[in-house]
Design a protein around this motif. Structure first.
Motif, short mmCIF file in Angstrom:
data_model
loop_
_atom_site.label_atom_id
_atom_site.label_comp_id
_atom_site.label_asym_id
_atom_site.label_seq_id
_atom_site.Cartn_x
_atom_site.Cartn_y
_atom_site.Cartn_z
N GLY A 1 4.25 2.97 3.77
CA GLY A 1 3.52 1.74 3.50
C GLY A 1 3.27 0.95 4.77
N GLN B 1 3.94 16.18 -10.15
CA GLN B 1 2.64 15.62 -10.50
C GLN B 1 2.25 16.16 -11.87
OE1 GLN B 1 -0.54 16.34 -7.69
NE2 GLN B 1 -1.65 14.52 -8.38
N ASN C 1 0.83 -1.21 0.00
CA ASN C 1 0.00 0.00 0.00
C ASN C 1 0.87 1.26 0.00
OD1 ASN C 1 -2.30 -1.73 0.30
ND2 ASN C 1 -1.93 -1.77 2.50
N GLU D 1 -0.47 10.78 -11.56
CA GLU D 1 0.03 10.17 -10.34
C GLU D 1 1.08 11.05 -9.68
OE1 GLU D 1 2.33 6.06 -8.99
OE2 GLU D 1 2.08 6.56 -11.10
N ARG D 2 0.95 11.22 -8.36
CA ARG D 2 1.96 11.96 -7.62
C ARG D 2 3.24 11.13 -7.55
NH1 ARG D 2 0.68 14.45 -2.00
NH2 ARG D 2 0.46 12.25 -1.51
N GLU E 1 2.62 4.76 -0.72
CA GLU E 1 2.31 6.11 -1.15
C GLU E 1 3.58 6.95 -1.08
OE1 GLU E 1 -0.81 7.58 1.33
OE2 GLU E 1 -2.31 6.17 0.57
N ARG F 1 8.72 6.85 0.66
CA ARG F 1 7.50 6.07 0.59
C ARG F 1 6.93 5.86 1.99
NH1 ARG F 1 8.60 7.24 -3.88
NH2 ARG F 1 8.87 5.89 -5.72
N CYS G 1 1.88 11.62 7.68
CA CYS G 1 1.34 10.45 6.97
C CYS G 1 0.87 9.36 7.93
CB CYS G 1 2.40 9.88 6.03
SG CYS G 1 2.76 10.93 4.61
#
Length: 367
Positions: free
Chosen positions: A247, A132, A123, A239-240, A125, A245, A301
């Motif tokens: 996750g 972007q 998952n 998509e950014r 991000e 990352r 986040c």
């Protein structure tokens, strides 16, 4: 078959485009000539004198590195000093140096993705967005006889890419009309006579960085002298992309368990742990290299733990006070991407000897 340096550059910049890099990053060709023939490639994290010696020994005249060899302004090029000796060897042996840094951090399958894969994060991000793309819709009208040819040409140029899907289009059949004027040379019809043709209205998405290439490919494949097409701006964005990352682990573990897992996965003799080793963590932020200044991005986040290198005393105290645990595997953990770079280049250039360095440029030893 002769391979020129521009081919290496094109492969790497298609994977990790310059636009993904953070502002003012030192990337690209730093030493040498883009048209120099490629006799061999050495992939490294840093360009040290030992790495240059290895390139000479294995006959590699291109070094692809993650960290810039020219990072700070040069005050001199004295060859009696370590830095000057490196440049002297590079120039004397006609070795070219290409750098892919934060653009490789941000690239799909790059530094941060490799670091996440090795500990099983899902998952994913982006932690720190750097780019972007804007999206547009392109609509083109094509005679049925050339529909497939034009569709394939546009999609191969980058149109119709949505997430992990390609060739995303919508097609509607109808009738097109035109009247060729004096001086025209129509593919279908005659001058001065209204023509009706069975056509397909093809709609697809393009990002701003591939739009011009898609239009050129469309025009080249289209049979008409003047292809009829429209481009519409969209409020949607692509998509950014960016550095770092966030996750999830498959299940929650203690901070100490994650630290031990990291040591094995990253092949470390030791690392620094900040926080209660028995605290359970699951959501993980990762940023290869030096990422202490972005700890608040990890907090925002919702990360339980932040994995990054070069953490300093005061940053750690601030992050810990705000409830974030941290693991510092060292800046050198970025070397985990080197084999990925080798593999990508080798697939595209099978006739060239491409190797990852065997030189350990990590200046730190855990005792």
């Amino acid at each position: 078959m002769t391979v020129m340096g521009r081919e290496i550059i094109q492969i790497l910049e298609e994977w990790a485009p310059k636009r993904l890099a953070v502002e003012n990053d030192r990337i690209g060709l730093q030493v040498g000539h883009p048209d120099a023939e490629v006799k061999g490639v050495l992939v490294a994290l840093d360009v040290t004198e030992a790495v240059v010696d290895e390139a000479i020994r294995i006959g590699a005249n291109w070094i692809v590195a993650h960290h810039a060899i020219i990072y700070r302004p040069l005050n001199d090029l004295r060859t009696d000093r370590p830095a000057g000796r490196v440049y002297a060897k590079l120039l004397a042996h006609e070795i070219n140096v290409f750098i892919s840094h934060t653009n490789l951090d941000a690239a799909s399958g790059g530094v941060n993705d490799v670091m996440c894969e090795l500990i099983g994060l899902t998952n994913l991000e982006v932690l720190l967005p750097t780019y972007q793309p804007s999206l547009q819709k392109i609509v083109v009208f094509i005679p049925e006889s050339h529909h497939e040819k034009v569709l394939q040409a546009m999609c191969q140029a980058g149109a119709g890419a949505i997430g992990e899907y390609s060739h995303c289009t919508f097609n509607l059949h109808g009738t097109g009309t035109f009247l060729p004027g004096e001086g025209t040379n129509p593919h279908i019809g005659e001058q001065g006579k209204l023509e009706q043709v069975s056509e397909v209205r093809l709609e697809t998405i393009v990002s701003d960085e591939v739009r011009d290439a898609v239009v050129q490919a469309m025009k080249k494949a289209h049979p008409y002298e003047e292809a009829a097409y429209d481009i519409y701006p969209l409020e949607l964005q692509g998509e950014r992309l960016g550095v770092g990352r966030v996750g999830d682990l498959p299940r929650s573990v203690t901070l100490r368990e994650l630290a031990e897992k990291l040591k094995v996965a990253y092949q470390l003799s030791g690392l620094r742990m900040v926080g209660d080793g028995e605290r359970r963590v699951r959501k993980v932020a990762v940023l290869g290299g030096s990422g202490g200044r972005y700890y608040r991005n990890a907090l925002s986040c919702g990360a339980d733990v932040y994995i990054t290198g070069d953490l300093d005393h005061h940053t750690v105290l601030d992050a810990l006070a705000e409830g974030l645990t941290l693991l510092d595997p060292g800046h050198h953990a970025e070397e985990l991407v080197l084999q990925r770079v080798v593999d990508i280049l080798q697939r595209k250039l099978p006739s060239i000897n491409i190797q990852a360095t065997t030189v350990d440029t990590n200046p730190f030893t855990f005792l």
